[in-house]
Design an enzyme around this catalytic site. Structure first.
Site, PDB file in Angstrom:
ATOM      1  N   THR A  82      11.683 -10.727  37.076  1.00  0.00           N
ATOM      2  CA  THR A  82      12.523 -11.917  37.190  1.00  0.00           C
ATOM      3  C   THR A  82      11.966 -12.951  36.212  1.00  0.00           C
ATOM      4  O   THR A  82      11.037 -12.650  35.452  1.00  0.00           O
ATOM      5  CB  THR A  82      12.503 -12.481  38.622  1.00  0.00           C
ATOM      6  OG1 THR A  82      11.147 -12.755  38.954  1.00  0.00           O
ATOM      7  CG2 THR A  82      13.098 -11.497  39.615  1.00  0.00           C
TER       8      THR A  82
ATOM      9  N   GLU B  64      -1.574   4.170  38.364  1.00  0.00           N
ATOM     10  CA  GLU B  64      -0.341   3.740  37.680  1.00  0.00           C
ATOM     11  C   GLU B  64       0.441   4.938  37.162  1.00  0.00           C
ATOM     12  O   GLU B  64       1.674   4.958  37.227  1.00  0.00           O
ATOM     13  CB  GLU B  64      -0.684   2.812  36.499  1.00  0.00           C
ATOM     14  CG  GLU B  64      -1.259   1.482  36.922  1.00  0.00           C
ATOM     15  CD  GLU B  64      -1.506   0.557  35.741  1.00  0.00           C
ATOM     16  OE1 GLU B  64      -0.835   0.685  34.708  1.00  0.00           O
ATOM     17  OE2 GLU B  64      -2.386  -0.316  35.856  1.00  0.00           O
TER      18      GLU B  64
ATOM     19  N   MET C 201       2.841  -6.748  26.430  1.00  0.00           N
ATOM     20  CA  MET C 201       2.071  -7.968  26.660  1.00  0.00           C
ATOM     21  C   MET C 201       2.767  -9.227  26.128  1.00  0.00           C
ATOM     22  O   MET C 201       2.148 -10.079  25.495  1.00  0.00           O
ATOM     23  CB  MET C 201       0.672  -7.826  26.013  1.00  0.00           C
ATOM     24  CG  MET C 201      -0.114  -6.643  26.522  1.00  0.00           C
ATOM     25  SD  MET C 201      -0.342  -6.663  28.318  1.00  0.00           S
ATOM     26  CE  MET C 201      -1.660  -7.861  28.444  1.00  0.00           C
TER      27      MET C 201
ATOM     28  N   ASN D  13       8.434  -3.658  35.714  1.00  0.00           N
ATOM     29  CA  ASN D  13       7.114  -3.872  35.117  1.00  0.00           C
ATOM     30  C   ASN D  13       6.054  -3.258  36.017  1.00  0.00           C
ATOM     31  O   ASN D  13       6.244  -3.153  37.230  1.00  0.00           O
ATOM     32  CB  ASN D  13       6.844  -5.372  34.962  1.00  0.00           C
ATOM     33  CG  ASN D  13       5.521  -5.643  34.260  1.00  0.00           C
ATOM     34  OD1 ASN D  13       5.155  -4.943  33.296  1.00  0.00           O
ATOM     35  ND2 ASN D  13       4.772  -6.632  34.725  1.00  0.00           N
TER      36      ASN D  13
ATOM     37  N   HIS E  90       1.954  -3.796  36.959  1.00  0.00           N
ATOM     38  CA  HIS E  90       0.907  -4.799  36.819  1.00  0.00           C
ATOM     39  C   HIS E  90      -0.364  -4.301  37.515  1.00  0.00           C
ATOM     40  O   HIS E  90      -0.288  -3.803  38.643  1.00  0.00           O
ATOM     41  CB  HIS E  90       1.379  -6.120  37.447  1.00  0.00           C
ATOM     42  CG  HIS E  90       0.388  -7.222  37.250  1.00  0.00           C
ATOM     43  ND1 HIS E  90       0.221  -7.864  36.044  1.00  0.00           N
ATOM     44  CD2 HIS E  90      -0.514  -7.767  38.103  1.00  0.00           C
ATOM     45  CE1 HIS E  90      -0.734  -8.765  36.159  1.00  0.00           C
ATOM     46  NE2 HIS E  90      -1.197  -8.734  37.404  1.00  0.00           N
TER      47      HIS E  90
HETATM   48  C1  GRF Z   1      -1.689  -1.164  32.351  1.00  0.00           C
HETATM   49  O1  GRF Z   1      -2.833  -1.429  33.111  1.00  0.00           O
HETATM   50  C2  GRF Z   1      -0.508  -1.934  32.894  1.00  0.00           C
HETATM   51  O2  GRF Z   1      -0.582  -2.161  34.269  1.00  0.00           O
HETATM   52  C3  GRF Z   1      -0.634  -3.254  32.173  1.00  0.00           C
HETATM   53  O3  GRF Z   1      -1.088  -2.930  30.891  1.00  0.00           O
HETATM   54  C4  GRF Z   1      -1.804  -1.681  30.925  1.00  0.00           C
HETATM   55  C5  GRF Z   1      -1.122  -0.804  29.936  1.00  0.00           C
HETATM   56  O4  GRF Z   1      -1.760   0.373  29.687  1.00  0.00           O
HETATM   57  N1  GRF Z   1       0.631  -3.962  32.226  1.00  0.00           N
HETATM   58  P1  GRF Z   1      -1.090   1.500  28.788  1.00  0.00           P
HETATM   59  O5  GRF Z   1      -0.688   0.885  27.459  1.00  0.00           O
HETATM   60  O6  GRF Z   1       0.088   2.059  29.527  1.00  0.00           O
HETATM   61  O7  GRF Z   1      -2.178   2.508  28.600  1.00  0.00           O
END
Ligand code: GRF
Length: 211
Positions: free
Chosen positions: A140, A173, A89, A106, A108
């Site tokens: 980027t 994800e 973050m 990354n 998202h």
């Molecule tokens: C995920 O939703 C990712 O897309 C975002 O932050 C969250 C991270 O979750 N960038 P974790 O730490 O992998 O559980």
């Protein structure tokens, strides 16, 4: 040759876990995990799997550039093929991004280019969207705007809340990210002249869509 990966985190690291689980059969090795926050659960995950880790706390640096330089010099010692941001973050500055050009990914939690930044699930609900999802992209200098590699989506139900969406999107994800990292590891995925190439074919601006 095994692709050497450094993973950057700031939190619970469920994506890190998905990558740890996928690594042995996907041709990449996680050389190090770096967190900008101490005490986060992602660090426990690294420890459990005997992956070296390091905490570089951003508040102890006077500027974004100084933090980025400390991060760069840690990563330089590893000299990885790929840097994977997994719930990291912090915005990385232009110098950092240029230094590791074409080898930072990354994930998202939105169907980019919709909803860069934070609070994506609530924003999708507020907009009355029918679909929502996750995107993996090359990093980027523009926040959450790098070339898209792959997306996966879900249909939003009337009963969904930001919380239920977060859970459903994370499940997506955890499949999508290891898949994309394995493409990179096997040399199938590249960023060349700002174009995403998968198996030597240029991907469309929405990447390779699995849904
Ligand atoms: C995920 O939703 C990712 O897309 C975002 O932050 C969250 C991270 O979750 N960038 P974790 O730490 O992998 O559980």
């Amino acid at each position: 040759m095994t692709c050497r990966v450094v993973i950057l985190i700031s939190g619970s690291g469920t994506n890190l876990q998905a990558l740890i689980d996928a690594a042995p059969k996907s041709g990449f090795n996680i050389e190090m995990v770096v967190s900008n926050k101490p005490g986060v659960f992602g660090l426990e995950r690294a420890k459990k799997h005997k992956i070296p880790s390091k905490v570089i706390e951003h508040p102890s640096f006077g500027s974004r550039e100084e933090f980025d330089r400390a991060l760069s010099s840690t990563i330089d010692k590893i000299n990885p093929d790929l840097i994977v941001l997994a719930g990291f973050m912090r915005i990385l500055g232009a110098e950092f991004v240029r230094r590791f050009k074409n080898r930072i990914l990354n994930i998202h939690p939105s169907l980019l280019p919709k909803y860069p930044g934070t609070n994506t699930h609530q924003r999708a609900l507020d907009a009355g969207d029918k679909k929502h999802g996750a995107t993996v992209h090359f990093v980027t200098e523009d926040l959450d705007c790098g070339p898209i590699i792959a997306q996966d989506s879900i249909l939003i139900n009337p009963s969904d809340t930001a919380k239920t969406l977060a859970v459903k999107i994370l499940e997506k994800e955890h499949i999508l990210y290891p898949q994309v990292v394995s493409w990179f590891a096997s040399g199938r995925l590249k960023l060349e002249n700002d174009k995403v190439l998968l198996d030597q074919r240029v991907l469309s601006p929405n990447g390779s869509t699995t849904n």
